[in-house]
Design an enzyme around this catalytic site. Structure first.
Site, PDB file in Angstrom:
ATOM      1  N   ASP A 107       9.777   4.739   8.232  1.00 61.53           N
ATOM      2  CA  ASP A 107       9.343   4.293   9.556  1.00 61.53           C
ATOM      3  C   ASP A 107       8.350   5.308  10.095  1.00 61.53           C
ATOM      4  O   ASP A 107       8.555   6.510   9.916  1.00 61.53           O
ATOM      5  CB  ASP A 107      10.538   4.192  10.521  1.00 61.53           C
ATOM      6  N   LYS A 130      -6.733  12.443   3.844  1.00 60.93           N
ATOM      7  CA  LYS A 130      -5.723  12.101   4.864  1.00 60.93           C
ATOM      8  C   LYS A 130      -4.317  12.428   4.346  1.00 60.93           C
ATOM      9  O   LYS A 130      -3.516  13.033   5.057  1.00 60.93           O
ATOM     10  CB  LYS A 130      -5.830  10.607   5.231  1.00 60.93           C
ATOM     11  N   HIS A 138       1.252  12.827   8.386  1.00 52.98           N
ATOM     12  CA  HIS A 138       2.696  12.735   8.624  1.00 52.98           C
ATOM     13  C   HIS A 138       3.408  12.191   7.379  1.00 52.98           C
ATOM     14  O   HIS A 138       4.395  12.736   6.923  1.00 52.98           O
ATOM     15  CB  HIS A 138       2.942  11.847   9.852  1.00 52.98           C
ATOM     16  N   TYR A 184      -3.766   2.881  13.537  1.00 51.31           N
ATOM     17  CA  TYR A 184      -4.403   3.718  14.548  1.00 51.31           C
ATOM     18  C   TYR A 184      -5.330   4.790  13.958  1.00 51.31           C
ATOM     19  O   TYR A 184      -5.801   5.670  14.680  1.00 51.31           O
ATOM     20  CB  TYR A 184      -3.330   4.394  15.413  1.00 51.31           C
ATOM     21  N   ASP A 185      -5.585   4.729  12.674  1.00 49.05           N
ATOM     22  CA  ASP A 185      -6.442   5.749  12.039  1.00 49.05           C
ATOM     23  C   ASP A 185      -7.787   5.952  12.751  1.00 49.05           C
ATOM     24  O   ASP A 185      -8.240   7.090  12.878  1.00 49.05           O
ATOM     25  CB  ASP A 185      -6.690   5.403  10.558  1.00 49.05           C
ATOM     26  N   GLU A 207      15.064  -3.243  13.888  1.00 51.99           N
ATOM     27  CA  GLU A 207      14.651  -1.957  14.472  1.00 51.99           C
ATOM     28  C   GLU A 207      15.322  -1.851  15.831  1.00 51.99           C
ATOM     29  O   GLU A 207      15.027  -2.629  16.730  1.00 51.99           O
ATOM     30  CB  GLU A 207      13.130  -1.890  14.588  1.00 51.99           C
ATOM     31  N   GLY A 216       0.833  -1.213   0.000  1.00 52.36           N
ATOM     32  CA  GLY A 216       0.000   0.000   0.000  1.00 52.36           C
ATOM     33  C   GLY A 216       0.858   1.250   0.000  1.00 52.36           C
ATOM     34  O   GLY A 216       0.604   2.210  -0.737  1.00 52.36           O
ATOM     35  N   LYS A 217       1.918   1.227   0.823  1.00 55.87           N
ATOM     36  CA  LYS A 217       2.848   2.368   0.879  1.00 55.87           C
ATOM     37  C   LYS A 217       3.530   2.568  -0.473  1.00 55.87           C
ATOM     38  O   LYS A 217       3.739   3.683  -0.918  1.00 55.87           O
ATOM     39  CB  LYS A 217       3.938   2.097   1.918  1.00 55.87           C
TER      40      LYS A 217
HETATM   41  P1  IMP Z   1       5.532   1.365  10.195  1.00 57.28           P
HETATM   42  O1  IMP Z   1       6.772   2.018  10.673  1.00 57.28           O
HETATM   43  O2  IMP Z   1       5.023   1.943   8.921  1.00 57.28           O
HETATM   44  O3  IMP Z   1       5.571  -0.119  10.220  1.00 57.28           O
HETATM   45  O4  IMP Z   1       4.397   1.784  11.221  1.00 57.28           O
HETATM   46  C1  IMP Z   1       4.380   1.328  12.550  1.00 57.28           C
HETATM   47  C2  IMP Z   1       2.944   1.221  13.014  1.00 57.28           C
HETATM   48  O5  IMP Z   1       2.429   2.539  13.162  1.00 57.28           O
HETATM   49  C3  IMP Z   1       2.047   0.505  12.040  1.00 57.28           C
HETATM   50  O6  IMP Z   1       1.924  -0.844  12.377  1.00 57.28           O
HETATM   51  C4  IMP Z   1       0.728   1.198  12.207  1.00 57.28           C
HETATM   52  O7  IMP Z   1      -0.015   0.512  13.178  1.00 57.28           O
HETATM   53  C5  IMP Z   1       1.097   2.576  12.748  1.00 57.28           C
HETATM   54  N1  IMP Z   1       0.961   3.593  11.706  1.00 57.28           N
HETATM   55  C6  IMP Z   1       1.931   4.110  10.922  1.00 57.28           C
HETATM   56  N2  IMP Z   1       1.423   5.020  10.074  1.00 57.28           N
HETATM   57  C7  IMP Z   1       0.102   5.058  10.335  1.00 57.28           C
HETATM   58  C8  IMP Z   1      -0.980   5.797   9.770  1.00 57.28           C
HETATM   59  O8  IMP Z   1      -0.840   6.597   8.834  1.00 57.28           O
HETATM   60  N3  IMP Z   1      -2.183   5.559  10.313  1.00 57.28           N
HETATM   61  C9  IMP Z   1      -2.399   4.688  11.329  1.00 57.28           C
HETATM   62  N4  IMP Z   1      -1.449   3.958  11.873  1.00 57.28           N
HETATM   63  C10 IMP Z   1      -0.202   4.154  11.377  1.00 57.28           C
END
Ligand code: IMP
Length: 187
Positions: free
Chosen positions: A66, A167, A172, A146-147, A37, A12-13
């Protein structure tokens, strides 16, 4: 066309980044390589360590990202442990931890860091933040992670109640990605 690898397991990213970078004549290719990590409460250190770790093993230009949710009254938790906390206690668990928190104690910030690296050079970091509050209950069904419990400042709805395009304009990741794009425009 230049090719840049995106080190992630999250397709998705990749799609989100691919769409934006294609306009700059950059082809983004997903590379599912894991990286450790480190134990640090600073996302910058986690991203830099990950980028330098991959750089030693992968000799082509790449990006990685990250992200995490930092809640003020929980001392920044889940922060760098956001993925772990999401898979263990989830949004429900965070809401339980926050059940007595009122007003400013519900303040939080989402942070995203992109790292860009190519062989030999020090990786470059691009940081994006989105400030907001934690809702009283889960709301909305869009997005991920966490959206459903994050209400960005100046809005009355959670990220999960927004369309993805809405969004992305304030998130971020939207902001860190804009900085990465500016960097690519200038090289
Ligand atoms: P990662 O570093 O992208 O793996 O993000 C770590 C965790 O933060 C993910 O498993 C999500 O649960 C949460 N997270 C990161 N970005 C978002 C976002 O845009 N919306 C909601 N949760 C997020």
């Amino acid at each position: 066309m230049k090719t840049i690898y995106f080190i992630t397991s999250n397709s998705g990213k990749v799609l989100e980044v691919k769409n934006k970078l294609t306009n700059l004549d950059i082809n983004v290719v997903q590379k599912n390589l894991g990286y450790p990590e480190i134990q640090s409460n600073k996302l910058e250190e986690v991203a830099m360590f990950g980028a330098e770790y991959v750089q030693k093993r992968f000799k082509l230009p790449f990006i990685l990202e990250d992200a995490g949710l930092f809640i003020d009254s929980l001392g920044g938790f889940p922060g760098v442990f956001s993925a772990y906390a999401f898979h263990t206690i989830g949004c429900d668990g965070i809401l339980k931890l926050m059940k007595n928190a009122k007003g400013n104690d519900r303040k939080a910030v989402f942070r995203s860091i992109f790292a860009y690296a190519e062989p030999v050079k020090k990786p470059v970091l691009f940081i994006g933040e989105c400030f907001g509050t934690i809702s009283d209950k889960m709301r909305g069904s869009n997005g991920f992670g966490y959206d459903p419990i994050f209400i960005p400042d100046r809005f009355n709805k959670t990220f999960a109640e927004m369309r993805t395009s809405e969004k992305n304009q304030i998130s971020h990741r939207g902001k860190s990605l804009e900085k990465l794009i500016d960097f690519f425009k200038n090289i």
